[in-house]
Design an enzyme around this catalytic site. Sequence first.
Site, PDB file in Angstrom:
ATOM      1  N   PHE A   1      -9.579  -2.373   8.676  1.00 30.08           N
ATOM      2  CA  PHE A   1      -8.464  -1.467   8.406  1.00 30.08           C
ATOM      3  C   PHE A   1      -7.422  -2.112   7.486  1.00 30.08           C
ATOM      4  O   PHE A   1      -6.892  -1.457   6.579  1.00 30.08           O
ATOM      5  CB  PHE A   1      -7.772  -1.045   9.705  1.00 30.08           C
TER       6      PHE A   1
ATOM      7  N   GLN B   1     -13.058  -4.315  13.538  1.00 32.05           N
ATOM      8  CA  GLN B   1     -12.717  -3.038  12.924  1.00 32.05           C
ATOM      9  C   GLN B   1     -11.280  -3.064  12.403  1.00 32.05           C
ATOM     10  O   GLN B   1     -10.984  -2.562  11.314  1.00 32.05           O
ATOM     11  CB  GLN B   1     -12.898  -1.898  13.916  1.00 32.05           C
TER      12      GLN B   1
ATOM     13  N   HIS C   1       4.249   6.705  18.783  1.00 33.08           N
ATOM     14  CA  HIS C   1       3.128   7.496  18.282  1.00 33.08           C
ATOM     15  C   HIS C   1       1.881   6.617  18.319  1.00 33.08           C
ATOM     16  O   HIS C   1       1.856   5.546  17.701  1.00 33.08           O
ATOM     17  CB  HIS C   1       3.408   7.955  16.849  1.00 33.08           C
TER      18      HIS C   1
ATOM     19  N   ASP D   1      -4.312   9.818   0.238  1.00 34.81           N
ATOM     20  CA  ASP D   1      -4.961   8.706  -0.458  1.00 34.81           C
ATOM     21  C   ASP D   1      -5.598   9.176  -1.758  1.00 34.81           C
ATOM     22  O   ASP D   1      -6.141  10.280  -1.833  1.00 34.81           O
ATOM     23  CB  ASP D   1      -6.042   8.073   0.418  1.00 34.81           C
TER      24      ASP D   1
ATOM     25  N   HIS E   1      -2.122  17.157   9.588  1.00 36.62           N
ATOM     26  CA  HIS E   1      -1.739  16.376   8.424  1.00 36.62           C
ATOM     27  C   HIS E   1      -1.982  17.250   7.196  1.00 36.62           C
ATOM     28  O   HIS E   1      -3.037  17.886   7.071  1.00 36.62           O
ATOM     29  CB  HIS E   1      -2.588  15.112   8.315  1.00 36.62           C
TER      30      HIS E   1
ATOM     31  N   GLU F   1      -2.326  10.694  17.813  1.00 35.76           N
ATOM     32  CA  GLU F   1      -3.045  11.126  16.614  1.00 35.76           C
ATOM     33  C   GLU F   1      -4.545  11.128  16.877  1.00 35.76           C
ATOM     34  O   GLU F   1      -5.083  10.186  17.459  1.00 35.76           O
ATOM     35  CB  GLU F   1      -2.748  10.192  15.440  1.00 35.76           C
TER      36      GLU F   1
ATOM     37  N   LYS G   1      12.106  11.719   0.771  1.00 32.47           N
ATOM     38  CA  LYS G   1      11.428  12.602   1.733  1.00 32.47           C
ATOM     39  C   LYS G   1      12.409  13.115   2.786  1.00 32.47           C
ATOM     40  O   LYS G   1      12.348  14.282   3.193  1.00 32.47           O
ATOM     41  CB  LYS G   1      10.253  11.855   2.390  1.00 32.47           C
TER      42      LYS G   1
ATOM     43  N   SER H   1       3.422  10.494  21.523  1.00 34.14           N
ATOM     44  CA  SER H   1       2.623  11.464  20.776  1.00 34.14           C
ATOM     45  C   SER H   1       1.327  10.768  20.379  1.00 34.14           C
ATOM     46  O   SER H   1       1.260   9.534  20.348  1.00 34.14           O
ATOM     47  CB  SER H   1       3.378  11.975  19.548  1.00 34.14           C
TER      48      SER H   1
ATOM     49  N   TYR I   1      -6.220  14.481   8.111  1.00 28.01           N
ATOM     50  CA  TYR I   1      -7.013  15.125   7.071  1.00 28.01           C
ATOM     51  C   TYR I   1      -7.223  14.107   5.962  1.00 28.01           C
ATOM     52  O   TYR I   1      -6.296  13.372   5.605  1.00 28.01           O
ATOM     53  CB  TYR I   1      -6.307  16.346   6.502  1.00 28.01           C
TER      54      TYR I   1
ATOM     55  N   ASN J   1      11.694   6.024  -1.934  1.00 28.99           N
ATOM     56  CA  ASN J   1      10.763   7.140  -1.753  1.00 28.99           C
ATOM     57  C   ASN J   1      10.912   7.765  -0.372  1.00 28.99           C
ATOM     58  O   ASN J   1      10.856   8.992  -0.223  1.00 28.99           O
ATOM     59  CB  ASN J   1       9.323   6.671  -1.968  1.00 28.99           C
TER      60      ASN J   1
END
Length: 297
Positions: free
Chosen positions: A223, A219, A273, A120, A88, A28, A172, A26, A60, A168
Amino acid sequence: MSMFHATQQAVLNQYLAELQGKINVSFEFFPPRTDEMEQILWKTINKLSKLNPIFVSVTYSAHSGTRNHTDKTIKDIKKRTGLIAAPHLTCINETPQALQTIAQEYWNNGIHNIVALRGDQIKKTYQSSMYASDLVYLLKKIGNFDIAVAAYPEVHPEAKSAQSDLINLKKKIDAGANRAITQFFFDVEQYLRFRDLCVSVGIDIEIIPGILPIFNFRQLQNFITFTKVKIPHWIYVIFHGLDHDLETQKMLGTFVAIDMIRVLLKEGVRNFHFYTLNRSDLTYAICHTLGIKNNKM
């Protein structure tokens, strides 16, 4: 190279060859903000869509101040390619009522796959009244969405501890999430340990590894300043001195990703992914190596 290492490499290569056609991927993407970025995105989508991904997602960011870019991109992908497209959806800057409206609109428009995230923080002092588990629960009340959530093999940067982060994630899953996608990582052993921990606390859904092909090492270093992702020393070594040689960086980035994936395949992983950053070249090459090819060529 020792005989043992050479044998292990041969085993991994043979295993990869035997799995041709049994690996799923998949992708993104992020929504474009300019006409030039839109052209680049669609060039990428048109190429990668030929690899028959099981779904694609579109990010998003609350920092953008609008969801229109994500919504438009999702609808265009669905209309122009027929791919399963998952937006998202974040809850940190939305009320439950607004999220219900957004979710209902997605459901009514045939968009039944969502990546559910807290999102975020825009301001460090901002306190959210909702978390990803609450969003998953809300979505499942609207419709039987297929929901992916985030997982963090190296612990979410805001988590108090690895244990609380795992709790957490369990919340979910218990709320109805169908699968988890990890933050990108480069330490395969860390992912495997994390997967075992998930099983030990009763998390029985698939933990899909998120793969970020390296095409610009500087880069990448930017990140990781806001994540807890660690770059192994050997990766620093092979990219040293290549700041102005992006072509060589891309070749090495492809090698790093394939090397990781071969080990993950041997450990039973079948779905991957890819964080494409709206680029097709590295992801396409990696998928081709995995036996995921454009059969229409």
